[in-house]
Write an enzyme that holds these catalytic residues in place. Sequence first.
Site, PDB file in Angstrom:
ATOM      1  N   ASP A   1     -15.933 -21.964 -81.101  1.00 30.47           N
ATOM      2  CA  ASP A   1     -15.445 -22.130 -82.462  1.00 30.47           C
ATOM      3  C   ASP A   1     -16.281 -23.252 -83.083  1.00 30.47           C
ATOM      4  OD1 ASP A   1     -14.116 -22.922 -84.788  1.00 30.47           O
ATOM      5  OD2 ASP A   1     -12.151 -22.375 -84.009  1.00 30.47           O
TER       6      ASP A   1
ATOM      7  N   TYR B   1      -7.407 -26.356 -82.122  1.00 26.38           N
ATOM      8  CA  TYR B   1      -6.557 -26.048 -83.264  1.00 26.38           C
ATOM      9  C   TYR B   1      -5.261 -25.370 -82.787  1.00 26.38           C
ATOM     10  CZ  TYR B   1      -4.825 -23.571 -87.341  1.00 26.38           C
ATOM     11  OH  TYR B   1      -4.014 -23.064 -88.315  1.00 26.38           O
TER      12      TYR B   1
ATOM     13  N   ARG C   1     -13.787  -0.807 -96.112  1.00 19.38           N
ATOM     14  CA  ARG C   1     -13.371  -1.431 -94.842  1.00 19.38           C
ATOM     15  C   ARG C   1     -14.553  -1.440 -93.871  1.00 19.38           C
ATOM     16  NH1 ARG C   1     -11.021   1.631 -91.271  1.00 19.38           N
ATOM     17  NH2 ARG C   1      -9.592   2.659 -92.706  1.00 19.38           N
TER      18      ARG C   1
HETATM   19  C1  LIG Z   1     -11.128 -25.180 -85.662  1.00 15.12           C
HETATM   20  C2  LIG Z   1     -10.339 -24.107 -86.374  1.00 15.12           C
HETATM   21  N1  LIG Z   1     -10.485 -22.838 -86.001  1.00 15.12           N
HETATM   22  C3  LIG Z   1      -9.796 -21.838 -86.619  1.00 15.12           C
HETATM   23  C4  LIG Z   1      -8.898 -22.112 -87.634  1.00 15.12           C
HETATM   24  C5  LIG Z   1      -8.149 -20.984 -88.306  1.00 15.12           C
HETATM   25  O1  LIG Z   1      -8.730 -20.656 -89.517  1.00 15.12           O
HETATM   26  P1  LIG Z   1      -7.964 -20.048 -90.789  1.00 15.12           P
HETATM   27  O2  LIG Z   1      -6.989 -21.081 -91.248  1.00 15.12           O
HETATM   28  O3  LIG Z   1      -9.059 -19.749 -91.747  1.00 15.12           O
HETATM   29  O4  LIG Z   1      -7.268 -18.821 -90.311  1.00 15.12           O
HETATM   30  C6  LIG Z   1      -8.722 -23.432 -88.051  1.00 15.12           C
HETATM   31  C7  LIG Z   1      -7.769 -23.739 -89.140  1.00 15.12           C
HETATM   32  O5  LIG Z   1      -7.442 -24.862 -89.415  1.00 15.12           O
HETATM   33  C8  LIG Z   1      -9.451 -24.459 -87.397  1.00 15.12           C
HETATM   34  O6  LIG Z   1      -9.299 -25.757 -87.749  1.00 15.12           O
END
Ligand SMILES: Cc1ncc(COP(=O)(O)O)c(C=O)c1O
Length: 381
Positions: free
Chosen positions: A171, A98, A46
Amino acid sequence: MKIATIAAHAGLCTDGVTGAVSTPIYQTATFRHPALGVSTGYDYSRTINPTRQAFEKVIAELENGQRGFAFASGMAAITAVLMLFSSGDHLIVSDDLYGGTYRIFERNFQQFGLTTTYVDTSNLAAVQKAVIPDKTKAIFIETPTNPLMKITDLCEITAWSRSNHLLTIVDNTFMTPYLQRPLEFGVDIVVHSGTKYLGGHNDVLSGIVVTRPLELSERIAFIQNSTGAVLGPQDSWLMLRGLKTLTIRVDKQQENALKIASWLSQNKNVKQVYYPGLPGHPGHQVQQQQSSGFGAMLSFRVQNAEWVAQIINRVKIITFAESLGGVETLITYPVKQTHGDIPVDIREKIGVTDDLLRLSVGIEDVDDLIQDLEQAITGKE
Ligand SMILES: Cc1ncc(COP(=O)(O)O)c(C=O)c1O
């Protein structure tokens, strides 16, 4: 070293004992201590595992960060970042993002006293207006946004957030470090759904956090170890394997995406196309300044929302599925899938309406993809 070299060498020759070219999968939970008070540097998986460590090292290099951290999914990575904040803190968040990220703010972290204001982060004045003195601690940005591809000027926003002592979190899932490296603009933390372009094959879930300042690295390291949503050794290996071809995949994907976006924008059945690579896109110039490409995500509106079902049912080469970034082209219906958890009034206000479809363009022959879209839209084979 250039990005393509760093990516191709992901996990290369990390095992000094055997000389294995590919990083071995260290499928172990724990490590033997040679003697009391003596450690090999590896105690418990971990905290640290050599396969995950190789992946974390390369992702930090690719993003030009101080340290990288691998999690079990993108949402686990975002959760770890949100644990930096305390009850009463306020974050400014891109309004078009998202749906799962919206959901985690609203349904998971609100109960711990974290509040958010959603604004169009491509509009600095709107961001400035959202600040709550003494409470606002950070700004969380998607650029391009999912699914409407709005572009935030990273230089402008970080200059402002730094002078106001706010953290900036980006992101970077849609762009990947191949096309855009937000930390180089003064962003503090980058997150990814590694499930997407970095893995690249729709076969593994993963999440990534990359930090710039040492103090943040130490805090995320503590959160990662104490909460434990780490990426397992097998999945870390799949990520290393995927990364090796990142740059050639993305080159082909965005070449295809530009052709499809141009074709869609000439199609009389299509009302609007959202792709930052089109010269008419409002964020085109900013995107050109801060990124070395436009990516392979695009959205489009059809003239009549009633056509959506037939398009989805008729595609043959393109797959109707959630997710993005893999070598196969996927079509997604945001209102029912990725953004299904956003209340209808909010969704419609930002423009995620029932006539909108999203494409994650893959590496197939682009003529096949266009032909498939043509027959799906018109119903003529
Ligand atoms: C821009 C973005 N950030 C985060 C995520 C979340 O990622 P995960 O599905 O790997 O948990 C997504 C999932 O579609 C995404 O499109």
